[in-house]
Design an enzyme around this catalytic site. Structure first.
Site, PDB file in Angstrom:
ATOM      1  N   GLY A 126       0.593  -1.729   0.186  1.00 30.76           N
ATOM      2  CA  GLY A 126       0.232   0.330   0.455  1.00 30.76           C
ATOM      3  C   GLY A 126       0.940   1.513  -0.183  1.00 30.76           C
ATOM      4  CE  LYS A 140      -7.189  -3.283  10.721  1.00 29.25           C
ATOM      5  NZ  LYS A 140      -5.973  -2.330   8.659  1.00 29.25           N
TER       6      LYS A 140
END
Length: 343
Positions: free
Chosen positions: A8, A161
């Site tokens: 990312g 998450k």
């Protein structure tokens, strides 16, 4: 010097992680979902003071596809899985898609790392995987706590998450032999923006500066500076004591939106002239929630303080975060400098 893959690479946290690694003298590879993100990624790194030339390369690798990962990971000593993906065009409430990309992406990175002989992977998790789904604690959350994904009020992001981090630890127990794992679990991450693409946490500060929030609900947030989050990733990557451990990243007790607003006014003077001063009674927020979606989001958090402790990171890794006030003002000053706040 080690060779490190950062996933990312165009993201807010990832950019600061890359800068920290370059300052330490490491060679960095960064994955991008598409190579058209390379130019803006390099621009924000240059804004952050990256050396020129730098031992830095970018590689195309999508968290939902196998292609590209073996090439990106080849020869790497470490991998830092920082990407916090939201697929393009995905609605915020599309829980199944969010969970899929978070969980599958994490497992894909771990599998590629194991195949490439990577020593250790550091996964950027979140306080979202620690402090939700149960009655709020009166004291501080620590790394032994886990979110109950089946508990009341757990939203799609929090569930994604939590499930992604659980999957990472399960992978290590089954298929991760010979490789080490650590996780970093930040609270709300503030700090210097390096470009116009902002995280939701930075957008909150911008909304306060722009006067988009006319009054403040009684909401509390844990805060940490992105530069300290990056430093904790580097420490967790190399310290022998970090193997197999989780580390909460926070400056300390949760602070109210009213305190954040006061810090902005005290530190910025006239530049904070639009920052709201009035804290709304809870009843007023609940009434506003009948017609305003933004107020509706605040209702489940009214008056709840979820505070985490970073004693483990401080004592085990020698980590020393900046005060919350410094993170708040660094955020605001960068947004003003970049022209992202109303003049």
């Amino acid at each position: 010097m080690a060779r490190v893959l950062v996933t990312g690479g165009s993201g807010f946290i990832a950019a600061h992680v890359i800068l920290a690694l370059l300052r330490e003298g490491h060679e960095v590879r960064a994955s991008l979902r598409a190579m058209d993100r390379e130019k803006p990624a390099r621009a924000q790194l240059a804004a952050g003071g990256a050396p020129t030339p730098a031992p830095l390369s970018f590689h195309a690798a999508d968290l939902l596809a196998d292609e590209g990962w073996s090439t990106a990971m080849e020869g790497c000593d470490y991998a830092l899985h920082v990407a916090s993906p939201v697929p393009a065009g995905m609605a915020a409430g599309d829980e199944a898609a969010l969970i899929r990309v978070a969980r599958e992406g994490t497992l894909r990175v771990l599998s590629a790392a194991r195949a490439a002989g990577v020593r250790r992977v550091v996964v950027t998790s979140s306080f979202a995987a620690v402090g939700y789904g149960r009655a709020p604690r009166a004291d501080f959350y620590d790394e032994r706590d886990w979110t109950d994904v089946d508990g009341e009020g757990v939203d799609a992001y929090t569930r994604s998450k939590t499930l992604a981090e659980r999957a990472a630890w399960d992978f290590m127990e089954g298929d991760g032999a010979g490789m080490e794992l650590a996780t970093v679990n930040p609270v709300v991450v503030l700090g210097p923006a390096l470009g116009p693409d902002m995280s939701a946490s930075l957008d909150l500060v911008r909304a306060l500066l722009d006067g988009a929030v006319p009054a403040l609900p009684r909401v509390y947030l844990g805060l940490v500076d992105v530069r300290d989050v990056a430093d904790l990733h580097v420490k967790a990557m190399t310290a022998p004591e970090a193997a197999g451990e989780r580390f909460l990243a926070t400056t300390g007790a949760a602070v109210s939106l009213a305190a954040i607003a006061r810090t902005l006014r005290d530190g910025l003077g006239p530049a904070a002239r639009r920052v709201p001063r009035f804290e709304l009674p809870d009843l007023a927020v609940r009434l506003a929630a009948l017609v305003l979606p933004t107020a509706r989001l605040a209702v489940p958090r009214l008056g709840i303080r979820r505070s985490a402790t970073s004693v483990k990171a401080r004592e085990t890794l020698g980590w020393s975060p900046r005060p919350a006030e410094e993170a708040i003002l660094a955020t605001a000053e960068s947004l003003i400098r970049l022209g992202l706040v109303k003049p």
